[in-house]
Structure formats: structure tokens, C-alpha cells
Design a protein around this motif. Structure first.
Motif, mmCIF file in Angstrom:
data_model
loop_
_atom_site.group_PDB
_atom_site.id
_atom_site.type_symbol
_atom_site.label_atom_id
_atom_site.label_comp_id
_atom_site.label_asym_id
_atom_site.label_seq_id
_atom_site.Cartn_x
_atom_site.Cartn_y
_atom_site.Cartn_z
ATOM 1 N N GLU A 193 0.923 -1.332 -0.103
ATOM 2 C CA GLU A 193 -0.015 -0.084 -0.020
ATOM 3 C C GLU A 193 0.747 1.299 0.106
ATOM 4 O OE1 GLU A 193 -0.410 -2.595 1.823
ATOM 5 O OE2 GLU A 193 -2.330 -3.465 1.383
ATOM 6 N N GLU A 194 2.000 1.299 0.825
ATOM 7 C CA GLU A 194 3.093 2.410 0.827
ATOM 8 C C GLU A 194 3.582 2.564 -0.569
ATOM 9 O OE1 GLU A 194 3.999 2.342 5.578
ATOM 10 O OE2 GLU A 194 5.300 1.146 4.227
ATOM 11 N N GLN A 195 4.051 1.365 -1.177
ATOM 12 C CA GLN A 195 4.527 1.356 -2.545
ATOM 13 C C GLN A 195 3.806 2.093 -3.420
ATOM 14 O OE1 GLN A 195 6.441 -2.184 -3.776
ATOM 15 N NE2 GLN A 195 7.165 -2.681 -1.693
ATOM 16 N N GLU A 196 2.487 1.648 -3.461
ATOM 17 C CA GLU A 196 1.489 2.135 -4.285
ATOM 18 C C GLU A 196 1.318 3.786 -4.233
ATOM 19 O OE1 GLU A 196 -1.425 -1.740 -5.436
ATOM 20 O OE2 GLU A 196 -1.857 -0.225 -3.584
ATOM 21 N N ALA A 197 1.188 4.340 -2.867
ATOM 22 C CA ALA A 197 1.113 5.562 -2.614
ATOM 23 C C ALA A 197 1.924 6.519 -3.119
ATOM 24 C CB ALA A 197 0.931 5.804 -1.179
ATOM 25 N N HIS A 198 3.430 5.805 -3.000
ATOM 26 C CA HIS A 198 4.566 6.510 -3.457
ATOM 27 C C HIS A 198 4.512 6.825 -5.152
ATOM 28 C CE1 HIS A 198 6.955 5.276 0.406
ATOM 29 N NE2 HIS A 198 5.799 6.144 0.758
ATOM 30 N N CYS A 199 4.123 5.586 -5.650
ATOM 31 C CA CYS A 199 4.079 5.520 -7.082
ATOM 32 C C CYS A 199 2.924 6.560 -7.675
ATOM 33 C CB CYS A 199 3.896 4.137 -7.453
ATOM 34 S SG CYS A 199 5.583 3.006 -7.116
ATOM 35 N N GLY A 200 1.940 6.505 -6.730
ATOM 36 C CA GLY A 200 0.933 7.257 -7.341
ATOM 37 C C GLY A 200 -0.083 6.598 -8.215
ATOM 38 N N HIS A 201 -0.097 5.269 -8.321
ATOM 39 C CA HIS A 201 -0.916 3.986 -8.916
ATOM 40 C C HIS A 201 -0.932 2.867 -8.106
ATOM 41 C CE1 HIS A 201 2.190 2.034 -11.060
ATOM 42 N NE2 HIS A 201 2.914 3.249 -11.227
ATOM 43 N N SER A 202 -1.777 2.068 -8.593
ATOM 44 C CA SER A 202 -2.005 0.724 -8.040
ATOM 45 C C SER A 202 -1.159 -0.258 -8.824
ATOM 46 C CB SER A 202 -3.529 0.114 -8.307
ATOM 47 O OG SER A 202 -3.628 -1.216 -7.788
ATOM 48 N N HIS A 203 -0.737 -1.418 -8.020
ATOM 49 C CA HIS A 203 0.099 -2.277 -8.873
ATOM 50 C C HIS A 203 -0.844 -3.185 -9.899
ATOM 51 C CE1 HIS A 203 -1.639 -5.055 -5.851
ATOM 52 N NE2 HIS A 203 -1.582 -6.036 -6.666
ATOM 53 N N HIS A 204 -1.924 -3.009 -9.734
ATOM 54 C CA HIS A 204 -2.827 -3.696 -10.648
ATOM 55 C C HIS A 204 -2.730 -3.312 -12.165
ATOM 56 C CE1 HIS A 204 -4.744 -6.426 -7.684
ATOM 57 N NE2 HIS A 204 -5.075 -5.179 -7.086
ATOM 58 N N VAL A 205 -2.431 -2.018 -12.375
ATOM 59 C CA VAL A 205 -2.724 -1.419 -13.600
ATOM 60 C C VAL A 205 -1.370 -1.906 -14.329
ATOM 61 C CG1 VAL A 205 -3.622 0.826 -12.757
ATOM 62 C CG2 VAL A 205 -1.250 0.683 -13.037
ATOM 63 N N CYS A 206 -0.291 -2.606 -13.830
ATOM 64 C CA CYS A 206 0.937 -2.973 -14.569
ATOM 65 C C CYS A 206 0.713 -4.318 -15.003
ATOM 66 C CB CYS A 206 2.092 -2.907 -13.544
ATOM 67 S SG CYS A 206 2.352 -1.194 -12.964
ATOM 68 N N LYS A 207 -0.304 -4.482 -15.825
ATOM 69 C CA LYS A 207 -0.587 -5.752 -16.446
ATOM 70 C C LYS A 207 -0.432 -5.652 -17.852
ATOM 71 C CE LYS A 207 -3.954 -7.581 -13.277
ATOM 72 N NZ LYS A 207 -5.053 -8.263 -13.037
ATOM 73 N N GLY A 208 0.159 -6.612 -18.586
ATOM 74 C CA GLY A 208 0.630 -6.806 -19.716
ATOM 75 C C GLY A 208 1.687 -7.889 -20.184
ATOM 76 N N HIS A 209 1.939 -8.029 -21.324
ATOM 77 C CA HIS A 209 2.788 -9.072 -21.697
ATOM 78 C C HIS A 209 4.420 -8.184 -21.396
ATOM 79 C CE1 HIS A 209 5.073 -12.219 -23.638
ATOM 80 N NE2 HIS A 209 5.725 -11.160 -24.349
ATOM 81 N N ASN A 210 5.418 -8.932 -20.462
ATOM 82 C CA ASN A 210 6.454 -8.432 -20.139
ATOM 83 C C ASN A 210 6.557 -7.078 -19.595
ATOM 84 O OD1 ASN A 210 7.433 -10.825 -21.476
ATOM 85 N ND2 ASN A 210 9.060 -9.488 -22.550
ATOM 86 N N VAL A 211 5.486 -6.791 -18.779
ATOM 87 C CA VAL A 211 5.236 -5.725 -17.785
ATOM 88 C C VAL A 211 5.011 -5.996 -16.420
ATOM 89 C CG1 VAL A 211 3.801 -3.682 -17.420
ATOM 90 C CG2 VAL A 211 4.331 -4.390 -19.956
ATOM 91 N N PHE A 212 5.637 -5.200 -15.422
ATOM 92 C CA PHE A 212 5.384 -5.835 -14.084
ATOM 93 C C PHE A 212 5.592 -4.300 -13.313
ATOM 94 C CE2 PHE A 212 9.821 -5.836 -14.431
ATOM 95 C CZ PHE A 212 10.412 -5.311 -13.306
ATOM 96 N N PHE A 213 5.116 -4.480 -11.808
ATOM 97 C CA PHE A 213 5.082 -3.549 -10.930
ATOM 98 C C PHE A 213 6.416 -3.217 -10.351
ATOM 99 C CE2 PHE A 213 4.296 -1.683 -6.729
ATOM 100 C CZ PHE A 213 3.895 -0.341 -6.911
ATOM 101 N N SER A 214 7.171 -2.164 -10.228
ATOM 102 C CA SER A 214 8.530 -2.174 -9.897
ATOM 103 C C SER A 214 8.532 -0.819 -8.907
ATOM 104 C CB SER A 214 9.677 -2.215 -10.968
ATOM 105 O OG SER A 214 10.807 -1.813 -10.592
#
Length: 720
Positions: free
Chosen positions: A436-457
């Protein structure tokens, strides 16, 4: 030497908008970090938005081939492997802008303006974040003129400068004219807001800067920023640029009025507080530990809890969690301070900037800081390796002043203590932030990082190759065959960058499981051989029963709430690869998951070998469509028309293709405003229907890219 007028933006370098490249260069460049050398002699006027618009640029020492393509993605990183600044300085020379809405950029470092002339722009400079120069030079603005004729209805005297933990230098520059809205020279624009900088204790250094012709308030604090931007910046000078004052602080820091020699100034200086003593920034990098309390000179007053002061006048240190991920405040060099709070291990202290202290003739200036009962002399000459304009610090060294093992450990200069190189010498790191803290710092949810060869970092907070995937700060491209191949996808080891040297005496063989052609699972079906378990690529996206036996793409099945177990089968074979199975090989259409007829277009053909990846594969968004014979794909030979016909005939005999309408692909791409190849990704395809809009359209930020399939909102959109 260009002359541009009357456009939306006169000259625009879209480093942020196309950070990973465009067209055939996608994944092979890092535009925001590509040096441009020198931009010289341009005139921009009467543009609706920006005159010169450098967007987001942090040029770095990139390792590239003769065509400018990346050889090593790590060269895009802000720091070298040994923790030093990886920047390379570029120059904007003899720039002349007038009658534009803005001039400048959002976030930019290691770029110097020399002989910049700005006349009657609405914002003579628009700059949100910057840094100290990698080569040690001091001045961001040099030999320049900022002029505004009050008789001209267009323009106002407003130079909006950046924030962040660095020294922003201006030398041999004239500010003259009006009207002034907030202040002619504003420090810390948008500090603490998304896409800007923080913490807000930036140091502005002026030498031979003439502000006497300004028709109004000369300086200001925090243009459209959070409260800290209006409280924490400082202005410094050793000549008469600041009216003979050595340091000027915000009027909200009233505790500095009690320091000997300090005084409150008049309206021309924004009623700020001037001090003859050396004022410097103190920063603390680390996780969010809640508010800290700074005690010492300048902060020995009752707190003013009203905005924008919010108690900062009495030493309240507020965590900046959007950009910098740390704490900051101005302090007096040579004084003693205590910092109290709920400390955790892994916080690192930083005092001022070595280039500023050397310029002022006090390279060893320091401040004594007490934490947890231990005292350290934190110096401007201390080791800065692995310290960046954002935190937390990626690697702790013994030469860092740091919280560790429940105490406060003193550091020192680079080389004064050994670097930890074995398990016998260790440093502790802070506990990682929660998701939750990571998502707040990044400004978006990890769920949006979906796709081929895409991940939340979470590491993308510091930038890096592959970051800003699908337009999101902490989404990151990974794997594949290009420069991004050295960014490891979760569960996969990074590949070494491909060598550009070819040897006729050596051969190479791609060793990838055919069930896992992109390597994202990190294992083949053999790892999923237990009872009620099977291999499933769908587990890359997660799902019931996934991660069976600790393997990412192994999936439990057959029980309540789990998928039905399929019949066991062996891996299909591909031509040129040894196999021990007696199972007949799949035909190309079954192997690729689509028909050859989808690979229509100039310089595109159907290639079953793309089932295991390769240069040019995933053309038009389809696994076994392959680009050939042009641009970056010249080394991929296009089949002749006869070969193409024979190939399609063979494929039709094995698996009849569904009829497909012939499309003018180039015309369709022009209507969409992007190439079909931009729609690469898992459950993403190029769709002409998106010209009219629809569910799943605007995938990856592209008009005619469309999400499809899966178990979510796009399940009703059928993937081709």
C-alpha cells in the motif's frame, strides 16, 4: 539555429512522452537520458504553450552502438555500479524566447542554460526538479537576461525555478521589469506534488545577479507547491545579489529571527529572514517514520500550526512521500542539532552539497547531529555514493551517517572506511514499505501494471530502463530480446545484453521452454508433473490454484474452486531443437495460437520460429508475425513472394485459415496515430474498431490498442 512561431509548442523534446522509444526503437533507447550535446541559437515566439520545451531530460553516459541503440540498459540508470553520478552535462546556448506561455521543462538535470534571453513570456522559466551537475559545475543559468516590459500586455515577471535536494545556481544574470505576481525569482515550483521534486529544502545560489530592476517582490518561495515548498527553500550569495545578505530564509521560519545577526526584511524581499550565518540544507533519506522533531538553532520557538507553517518553524520535519521520499530542513552550519522520532534502521543523513561548500571556501563545513544519544559530525565532504535526489538509499555504506542496529552510526569521506564486501561486514536496511505504501509513493495501483512483459517495480521511483511502461511511473517493461532483456521479469534472470560482434566460427542456440517462450514462468511443464497439477501460462496474471508447489506457472486443479485438470501432454517440438518425446509436433497454427493470414502487411510475414521469440517477432501484436527487411529488422530476411505463397499453401493444408479482409494497414495506422506494432502485450491487439472507441480501447495509452480476454472487465472482448 531555428526560428519557430505560432505552434502549440515551438521546439519539443518528448523525453518523458516517449521515454522507451518510438516505432522500431521501442525498448532500444532511453530518450529521457539520451545526451543531446548542445542546442544553440534558436528563436521561439508566440507559441500557445512552450517556446523551448525540453520536457523531461536527465542525460547520462549511455553505452550505445554505432546506430545509437543501447548496448547496456544499466547505463540508463542515475548511478553507476559503484554509486557515483552517471550524468553527462549538456548545454542550451544563445536561446531567445518571447511571447510564449512557458519556457523550460518539467524535470531536468545536467543541462545548463548559457546566454538565455527571455522577453515577455508568461513564465520566463518553468522548471520543477533538477540536481547538481555531474561534472561539478555550479551554474544552471549563466550570462542570461530575464526581461518583461510592463507596457506589453503579454508577459509577467515570473521565473519558476525547481526544488529538490541540490544547489540551483544562477550567475551573471539580469532580472528586470514587471508586473510581478508572487516574486520575480520563485524557488521550489510544485515541490511535493506529482511530477516535481522533494524534499523542498533546495538551495538557490546567486552570483552577480541583478534584481534591482524588478518592479515588485524580488524573490518568492514555493510556487503552487505543498506547504513545505513555501517554508523550506533558502537563497544564498557571497556578493550583493541578495542585497548584501548571505542567506535568506522564508518568513515562516520565525525561529531564525532569534539567531544573532538575523533580521526580517521588507516586502521587496518577501518579508523573508536574512542571516549573516551560513544556512545549509539537512536531509534524511529513508522510509516514512512519521514526523521527526529537529531541535537546535533556528527552531527554538513555539510551533505555528497554521498553514503553511504547520509547525515547521519549531522543527517539525514532515516526510515528503511523493517525489523524494525523505525529510529536509535548513540548518546553520557549525551548530548542534538533535533529531527525535520513531527511528528505524536504514535512515541516511546528508548535509549540504560539496560543490557549494567548495565554492564558498569551506569544503569541510559540518553540523553536529545527535540521534538516539549518539553524535556525528555530518559534513559537506562526506561520501555521497548511492545518494540521489530521491530516496531511500539503494545501498548503505559504512561511510554513510546512518541509523543501524538500533543506534546512530557515524560515516565519513569516501575511502575513509571499507565498503561492505562480505558477510562479516554488514549493514542493515530498513524494512521494505508495504504494498500500500509503495502504491501511494508511485501514485497508482500495482494492478495497472498488466501486460506482456510488464510488471510493478517500486525501484522505478528512481527511474531506469523500462520504467514508465504503459505510462505509469512504477510499471516496468522486462524480458524480450531488445535492450529491455537485461531487465529481469519476476521469476526470471536477466539476460546479458546481446553482443554486436558476430563470429562465423561459433553458433548459439536459444534454450527456452516452448511452453514458456518468453521465459516469464522460469520453468517448463516438467516442473508441474504432480497429481492434480498442470502447467498454465494464465498464471502469469495470477488465478486460483497458481503458484502450485511454489512454481509460478504450475496450477492446482480438480478440487472445489479450482480449474478442471486437462489431459497431460508433452512439450511440442520445434524444428532445429532436439526432443525425446514421441508426441507428434503441433502444426504451426496451433503452435502460434493464430493463423498466418493475420500477418498481412509490408515487411511482415508468418514465422513459426517466433514461438520461442526473436528479433521482429510479435509484429502487429501477434506471436508469430515477424517484421523483416527494414530498419532495425534488416537482418531478418523477408521470404520471397513465391516462398510466401508456398508457405501459406502448406499452412492451409494443415489448418485452414479463416478468411480475413484485406486492410490498408498504413492508412489505418495513420488514422490511429500510431503503428500497429505499438500494440504489443499480453491480451492486447491492434483494433480498427477503436477509431470509434469502445471497451478496452486506448490500451497502453494508444488509440487503436485494445485490451481483450482474461477474467476481468475485458473478458467480453475476444482476442484475435
Amino acid at each position: 539555429e531555428n526560428r519557430v512561431a505560432g505552434h502549440e509548442n515551438c521546439l519539443w523534446t518528448p523525453g518523458g512522452a516517449r521515454g522507451a522509444g518510438h516505432g522500431q526503437t521501442v525498448g532500444r533507447v532511453c530518450n529521457a537520458h539520451t545526451p543531446f550535446g548542445e542546442i544553440r541559437g534558436n528563436v521561439n515566439h508566440d507559441c500557445h504553450r512552450f517556446g523551448l520545451y525540453l520536457d523531461n531530460q536527465f542525460p547520462r553516459n549511455l553505452l550505445r552502438d554505432d546506430d545509437g541503440m543501447l548496448l547496456d540498459h544499466k547505463s540508463c540508470e542515475p548511478l553507476t555500479a559503484d554509486g557515483h553520478d552517471n550524468g553527462v552535462v549538456n548545454v542550451v546556448q544563445d536561446e531567445f524566447d518571447w511571447h510564449n506561455m512557458f519556457v523550460g521543462q518539467y524535470k531536468m538535470g545536467d543541462v545548463q542554460y548559457v546566454n538565455y534571453t527571455s522577453v515577455n513570456n508568461m513564465h520566463h522559466m518553468y522548471w520543477k526538479a533538477s540536481k547538481n551537475f555531474a561534472d561539478g559545475r555550479m551554474w544552471h543559468i549563466l550570462d542570461s537576461k530575464v526581461l518583461n516590459d510592463p507596457k506589453d500586455p503579454i508577459g509577467k515577471m515570473e521565473f519558476l525555478g525547481p526544488s529538490g535536494p541540490h544547489t540551483f545556481g544562477i550567475k551573471d544574470t539580469v532580472f528586470k521589469g514587471g508586473p510581478v505576481i508572487q516574486g520575480a525569482l520563485m524557488a521550489g515550483q510544485h515541490c511535493g506534488l506529482g511530477g516535481a521534486a522533494g524534499p523542498c529544502d533546495v538551495q538557490y545560489l546567486l552570483e552577480n545577479v541583478d534584481l534591482t530592476g524588478v518592479q515588485g517582490t524580488r524573490i518568492g518561495f514555493g510556487a503552487s507547491s505543498i506547504d513545505a515548498g513555501r517554508v523550506l527553500p533558502v537563497f544564498l550569495s557571497k556578493d550583493n545579489s541578495l542585497g548584501g545578505h548571505r542567506a535568506i530564509l522564508s518568513r515562516h521560519l520565525n525561529g531564525f529571527e532569534k539567531v544573532a545577526g538575523c533580521q526580517r526584511l521588507g516586502r521587496e524581499w518577501n518579508e523573508a529572514i536574512a542571516c549573516p550565518s551560513p544556512v545549509r540544507r539537512l536531509n534524511i533519506w529513508g522510509p516514512n517514520m512519521g514526523d521527526l522533531k529537529l531541535r537546535g538553532a533556528g527552531y527554538e520557538v513555539s510551533p505555528d500550526d497554521a498553514a503553511p507553517t504547520s509547525g515547521m518553524n519549531a522543527g517539525r520535519m514532515i516526510y515528503e512521500d511523493v517525489n523524494g521520499h525523505g525529510y529536509g530542513a535548513p540548518v546553520l552550519s557549525g551548530q548542534r542539532y538533535t533529531v527525535e522520532g520513531k527511528w528505524v534502521d536504514g535512515a541516511v543523513l546528508e548535509f549540504s552539497d560539496p560543490l557549494l561548500s567548495k565554492y564558498l571556501g569551506v569544503p569541510d563545513e559540518s553540523v553536529e547531529v545527535e540521534i538516539r544519544g549518539a553524535k556525528c559530525s555530518v559534513s559537506a565532504a562526506d561520501d555521497r555514493r548511492y545518494l540521489w535526489i530521491t530516496g531511500p538509499v539503494p545501498r548503505l555504506l559504512l561511510t554513510h551517517h546512518r541509523t543501524e542496529n538500533g543506534g546512530f552510526q557515524c560515516g565519513g569521506r569516501e575511502g575513509s572506511k571499507p565498503d561492505p564486501t562480505s558477510t562479516t561486514t554488514t549493514t542493515t536496511t530498513p524494512p521494505p514499505p508495504t504494498l500500500e505504501e509503495q502504491e501511494a509513493h508511485c501514485g497508482h495501483s500495482h494492478h495497472v501494471c498488466k501486460g506482456h512483459n510488464v510488471f510493478f517495480s517500486y525501484q522505478c521511483l528512481h527511474g531506469g530502463l523500462g520504467c514508465m511502461a504503459i505510462g505509469k511511473r512504477c510499471c516496468r517493461y522486462c524480458g524480450g530480446e531488445g535492450a529491455i532483456s537485461s531487465v529481469a521479469c519476476p521469476g526470471q534472470e536477466a539476460q546479458a545484453p546481446a553482443s554486436t560482434t558476430k563470429s562465423p566460427n561459433t553458433t548459439s542456440k536459444l534454450i527456452v521452454s516452448l511452453e514458456d517462450p518468453d521465459g516469464r514462468c522460469g520453468h517448463g511443464s516438467d516442473a508441474c508433473g504432480a497429481s492434480k497439477m498442470f502447467f498454465s501460462l494464465d498464471c502469469i496474471e495470477g488465478g486460483a490454484g497458481c503458484f502450485a508447489d511454489g512454481k509460478r506457472c504450475c496450477r492446482y486443479c480438480g478440487d472445489k474452486g479450482l480449474p478442471v485438470c486437462p489431459e497431460k501432454h508433452k512439450s511440442p517440438a520445434i524444428e532445429g531443437e532436439a526432443t525425446t518425446t514421441t508426441t507428434p509436433p503441433l502444426n504451426p497454427v496451433e503452435l502460434c495460437g493464430h493463423e498466418a493470414s493475420l500477418c498481412k502487411g509490408k515487411h511482415v510475414f508468418f514465422s513459426p520460429k517466433c514461438a520461442r521469440g526473436g528479433l521482429g517477432c510479435m509484429a502487429l501484436g501477434h506471436k508469430c508475425c515477424r517484421y523483416c527487411g527494414t530498419g532495425a529488422y534488416k537482418s531478418v530476411q523477408c521470404p520471397s513472394e513465391q516462398d510466401d505463397a508456398d508457405s501459406e499453401k502448406d499452412q492451409d493444408e494443415e489448418a485452414p485459415a479463416r478468411p480475413a479482409k484485406e486492410e490498408d494497414l498504413e492508412s489505418l495506422e495513420q488514422q490511429c496515430g500510431h503503428e500497429a506494432a505499438a500494440c504489443r502485450g499480453h491480451n492486447v491487439f491492434f483494433a480498427k474498431d477503436c477509431l470509434r472507441g469502445g471497451l478496452g480501447c486506448m490500451a497502453l495509452g494508444k488509440k487503436c490498442c485494445r485490451y481483450c480476454g482474461g477474467n476481468g472487465a475485458y473478458a467480453s472482448v475476444k482476442c484475435p
